[in-house]
Write an enzyme that holds these catalytic residues in place. Structure first.
Site, PDB file in Angstrom:
ATOM      1  N   SER A  83      -4.434 -16.695  -5.892  1.00 17.44           N
ATOM      2  CA  SER A  83      -3.420 -17.173  -6.833  1.00 17.44           C
ATOM      3  C   SER A  83      -2.011 -16.782  -6.416  1.00 17.44           C
ATOM      4  O   SER A  83      -1.048 -17.035  -7.151  1.00 17.44           O
ATOM      5  CB  SER A  83      -3.713 -16.639  -8.243  1.00 17.44           C
ATOM      6  OG  SER A  83      -3.698 -15.223  -8.267  1.00 17.44           O
ATOM      7  N   HIS A 137      -9.850 -16.574 -10.772  1.00 17.43           N
ATOM      8  CA  HIS A 137     -11.128 -15.922 -11.042  1.00 17.43           C
ATOM      9  C   HIS A 137     -12.295 -16.872 -11.311  1.00 17.43           C
ATOM     10  O   HIS A 137     -13.424 -16.599 -10.905  1.00 17.43           O
ATOM     11  CB  HIS A 137     -10.990 -14.999 -12.266  1.00 17.43           C
ATOM     12  CG  HIS A 137     -10.311 -13.706 -11.998  1.00 17.43           C
ATOM     13  ND1 HIS A 137     -10.930 -12.657 -11.360  1.00 17.43           N
ATOM     14  CD2 HIS A 137      -9.054 -13.278 -12.296  1.00 17.43           C
ATOM     15  CE1 HIS A 137     -10.087 -11.637 -11.269  1.00 17.43           C
ATOM     16  NE2 HIS A 137      -8.941 -11.989 -11.828  1.00 17.43           N
ATOM     17  N   GLU A 154     -10.343  -8.674  -7.104  1.00 19.31           N
ATOM     18  CA  GLU A 154      -8.938  -9.089  -7.033  1.00 19.31           C
ATOM     19  C   GLU A 154      -8.445  -9.327  -5.608  1.00 19.31           C
ATOM     20  O   GLU A 154      -7.730 -10.298  -5.350  1.00 19.31           O
ATOM     21  CB  GLU A 154      -8.037  -8.049  -7.710  1.00 19.31           C
ATOM     22  CG  GLU A 154      -8.207  -7.952  -9.218  1.00 19.31           C
ATOM     23  CD  GLU A 154      -7.641  -9.151  -9.975  1.00 19.31           C
ATOM     24  OE1 GLU A 154      -7.059 -10.057  -9.332  1.00 19.31           O
ATOM     25  OE2 GLU A 154      -7.785  -9.179 -11.208  1.00 19.31           O
ATOM     26  N   HIS A 201      -3.379 -17.360 -12.916  1.00 18.31           N
ATOM     27  CA  HIS A 201      -4.090 -16.297 -12.193  1.00 18.31           C
ATOM     28  C   HIS A 201      -5.543 -16.217 -12.651  1.00 18.31           C
ATOM     29  O   HIS A 201      -6.470 -16.184 -11.831  1.00 18.31           O
ATOM     30  CB  HIS A 201      -3.424 -14.949 -12.415  1.00 18.31           C
ATOM     31  CG  HIS A 201      -4.271 -13.790 -11.943  1.00 18.31           C
ATOM     32  ND1 HIS A 201      -4.341 -13.412 -10.629  1.00 18.31           N
ATOM     33  CD2 HIS A 201      -5.118 -12.969 -12.623  1.00 18.31           C
ATOM     34  CE1 HIS A 201      -5.189 -12.395 -10.504  1.00 18.31           C
ATOM     35  NE2 HIS A 201      -5.677 -12.115 -11.701  1.00 18.31           N
TER      36      HIS A 201
END
Length: 272
Positions: A191, A131, A172, A126
Site C-alpha cells: 500500500s 491486507h 505488514e 491500507h
C-alpha cells in the site's frame, strides 16, 4: 483526514460500526482511484501472485472504495473471513479477538488529498487494498486466525512487544521468495508507493531469511522505510511457525538483548 462523522454514534462495544458506503463523497472515491491506479502499476512484477489473484477474486477494483458487504459475500464463501468496519486504531485485545473469530477490522475512512504519499495510521486503502486480498488464500487465512489467538495469549502474558514484531515483519512488511525472485506480501509495503520500490530495488536494507525467534528479538522502524525485511519461503512456513506454544519463546526472549533493525548476525541467511 477523517470524515465529518469521526466519532460514529453507532459504534458498538466491539468497536465495529456500519461502513455507510453511500456516504462516501465523489472526492473520496477519486482518491481511492488515484491510489489504486498508482499502486497497481507499481506492483506488477513486485507483489506476490497470491496478492494479485486475491484482488481479482474479491473484485477489489479501481472504480471506487469497495462496499464491504460485496467483498464479504465472496470472502465468507472461500475462507470464512469477513470485514468489519472500525473507526480507526482499536485496542489490542479487541483487534486480536476479531482476528481469532476471522473478522478483519478495516478502517472506514480514507486519507486526505495532502496525505497521498504518507499516512501515520491506517485508512481504508491500507487496510482493504493492503491486507484483505491475502485473506482469500487458505493458508494465510489460517495464519491470521492463529495470530489472533496468539495475540490474546501474548497480552495475558505481558509479551505483546515480542509478538508485535512478528506481526510487523510478516503481515505488514514481509517478503516471500518465489521462483521468479523476491516478491512482496506485506500490507505496509503493497500500500506504499515508495516502499514497494525501495524494499526490492534498494541496496540499503537487509533481506534476511525467516526465523520467528530472530524476528521477535528485532526492533523495527515506524517512521521510515525498514532497515531489514524478513523473507519467507512459503505461507506454510508462516503457519507452521505459529503452531508451537509461544510462552517458552517469550521466557527465552526476555533473557536476550533487543536487536537493532540494522543488525546482521553471523547466523542470518542474507538474500542479495
Amino acid at each position: 483526514m477523517r470524515r465529518a462523522d469521526e466519532h460514529p454514534s453507532d459504534m458498538r462495544a466491539d468497536y465495529t460500526i456500519d461502513q455507510h458506503w453511500e456516504r462516501y463523497t465523489p472526492e473520496e472515491h477519486a482518491r481511492w482511484r488515484t491510489l489504486f491506479a498508482r499502486q497497481s502499476a507499481l506492483l506488477e512484477g513486485r507483489a506476490c501472485e497470491e496478492f494479485l489473484d486475491g484482488m481479482h477474486r474479491l473484485g477489489i477494483v479501481e472504480e471506487g472504495i469497495p462496499d464491504f458487504r460485496q467483498v464479504n459475500d465472496i470472502l465468507r464463501g472461500t475462507t470464512g473471513w469477513q470485514l468489519v468496519a472500525v473507526p480507526g486504531l482499536i485496542p489490542d485485545d479487541v483487534f486480536f479477538t476479531h482476528l481469532s473469530q476471522r473478522r478483519f477490522p478495516v478502517t472506514y475512512w480514507i486519507r486526505g488529498a495532502h496525505q497521498m504519499d504518507y499516512l501515520q495510521e491506517p485508512d481504508v486503502f491500507h487496510d482493504l487494498f493492503g491486507h484483505v486480498p491475502l485473506l482469500i488464500h487458505p493458508v494465510f487465512a489460517e495464519y491470521m486466525e492463529a495470530f489472533g489467538h496468539g495475540g490474546v495469549k501474548a497480552l495475558n502474558a505481558g509479551a505483546l512487544a515480542f509478538l508485535s514484531r512478528l506481526y510487523w515483519y510478516t503481515v505488514e512488511f514481509g517478503l516471500i521468495n518465489t521462483p521468479q525472485g523476491l516478491r512482496i506480501y506485506g500490507a505496509g509495503i503493497v500500500s506504499s508507493k515508495g516502499e514497494s520500490v525501495y524494499c526490492l530495488d534498494s541496496s540499503l536494507p537487509h533481506r534476511i531469511g525467516f526465523d520467528e525467534m530472530r524476528i521477535m528479538q528485532t526492533d523495527y522502524k515506524i517512521d521510515d522505510y525498514q532497515a531489514t525485511y524478513f523473507v519467507i519461503d512459503s505461507y506454510d512456513q508462516l503457519f507452521e511457525a505459529s503452531k508451537p506454544d509461544f510462552l517458552p519463546y517469550y521466557t527465552t526472549l526476555r533473557t536476550r538483548p533487543t536487536l537493532d533493525p540494522h543488525e546482521v548476525l553471523a547466523s542470518d541467511r542474507v538474500y542479495t
